[in-house]
Design a protein around this motif. Sequence first.
Motif, short mmCIF file in Angstrom:
data_model
loop_
_atom_site.label_atom_id
_atom_site.label_comp_id
_atom_site.label_asym_id
_atom_site.label_seq_id
_atom_site.Cartn_x
_atom_site.Cartn_y
_atom_site.Cartn_z
N LEU A 143 0.81 -1.22 0.00
CA LEU A 143 0.00 0.00 0.00
C LEU A 143 0.84 1.27 0.00
O LEU A 143 0.53 2.23 -0.70
N TYR A 144 1.91 1.27 0.79
CA TYR A 144 2.67 2.51 0.97
C TYR A 144 4.13 2.42 0.53
O TYR A 144 4.84 3.42 0.58
N SER A 145 4.61 1.25 0.15
CA SER A 145 6.05 1.14 -0.09
C SER A 145 6.36 0.21 -1.25
O SER A 145 5.52 -0.07 -2.09
N TRP A 146 7.61 -0.30 -1.29
CA TRP A 146 8.15 -1.03 -2.42
C TRP A 146 7.93 -2.54 -2.30
O TRP A 146 7.56 -3.06 -1.25
N ILE A 147 8.25 -3.21 -3.42
CA ILE A 147 8.24 -4.68 -3.49
C ILE A 147 9.58 -5.08 -4.10
O ILE A 147 9.88 -4.70 -5.24
N LYS A 148 10.39 -5.82 -3.34
CA LYS A 148 11.73 -6.14 -3.81
C LYS A 148 12.06 -7.62 -3.63
O LYS A 148 11.82 -8.19 -2.57
N ALA A 149 12.63 -8.22 -4.67
CA ALA A 149 13.10 -9.60 -4.60
C ALA A 149 14.45 -9.67 -5.29
O ALA A 149 14.71 -8.94 -6.26
N LYS A 150 15.32 -10.54 -4.79
CA LYS A 150 16.64 -10.66 -5.41
C LYS A 150 16.54 -11.34 -6.77
O LYS A 150 17.28 -11.02 -7.69
N LEU A 151 15.61 -12.30 -6.90
CA LEU A 151 15.49 -13.05 -8.15
C LEU A 151 14.21 -12.68 -8.90
O LEU A 151 14.17 -11.68 -9.58
N PHE A 166 -0.95 4.21 -1.99
CA PHE A 166 -1.37 5.21 -1.01
C PHE A 166 -0.20 6.05 -0.49
O PHE A 166 -0.35 6.83 0.45
N SER A 167 0.96 5.92 -1.12
CA SER A 167 2.14 6.65 -0.66
C SER A 167 2.05 8.12 -1.06
O SER A 167 1.69 8.45 -2.21
N PHE A 168 2.42 9.02 -0.16
CA PHE A 168 2.46 10.45 -0.47
C PHE A 168 3.55 10.75 -1.49
O PHE A 168 3.52 11.79 -2.16
N ASN A 169 4.52 9.86 -1.62
CA ASN A 169 5.62 10.04 -2.58
C ASN A 169 5.35 9.40 -3.93
O ASN A 169 6.24 9.31 -4.77
#
Length: 221
Positions: A143-151, A166-169
């Motif tokens: 909702l407010y941030s990132w999604i990160k995976a190494k592979l 929903f992030s202000f950024n």
Amino acid sequence: MRIIKITKSDLDKDNFYKKDEIGAYNSYEDVDVEIEEDLGWVRFKKGIYINGSIVAKAGSGIKAGDGIKAGLGIKAGLGIKAGDGIEAGDGIEAGSGIEAGDGIKAGLGIKAGLGIEAGSGIEAGDGIKAGLGIKAGWGIVSLYSWIKAKLKIQIDARCVIVAGIFSFNGKQDVEAQEIIGTVVYGNIKILPKEEVKTESLVGQEVEINVDGKIYKAKIIK
């Protein structure tokens, strides 16, 4: 809030907890659960359904036949695995992998040292991060941030990936070496694939076990 402390004496020879479950899916118990360190995979025939937090210390993991749901956070030194869904009011964190037969949902972030896999969707209020891959039977939403995976990040073709709606950024990063699925909201970042380094055994002496007998051999070109 009362704390249920699980030690080696509470487990049978197969590492199952003495009770089939703590709480019930329709009646959460008002407790915290604390699992002693170095117990390996602590197993529950059914599930854990509580209003407090679940903490498995270093060297201990949680494996339930049904769901694992906590009003606060869930944290394990090893992995977290449930036949049904995994849900926490706060964050979910595991030293190794997180796996659910159904969905994974956290009020805050989801973090795994290895992979994250859900039979249906994955949703987090904050960031979602995996040391290896992230795979969902449905979509993935932060909702407010990132999604990160190494592979790899992979979802069902009929669903979508959303990061920071929903992030202000504004849009947040969706980052992996490979992304399989549609990112409808987020900044796609494809990581470079690491080169696989192979080590030559030429000239080295190795031991080979043949029918219980140990032979030494030298690798030649």
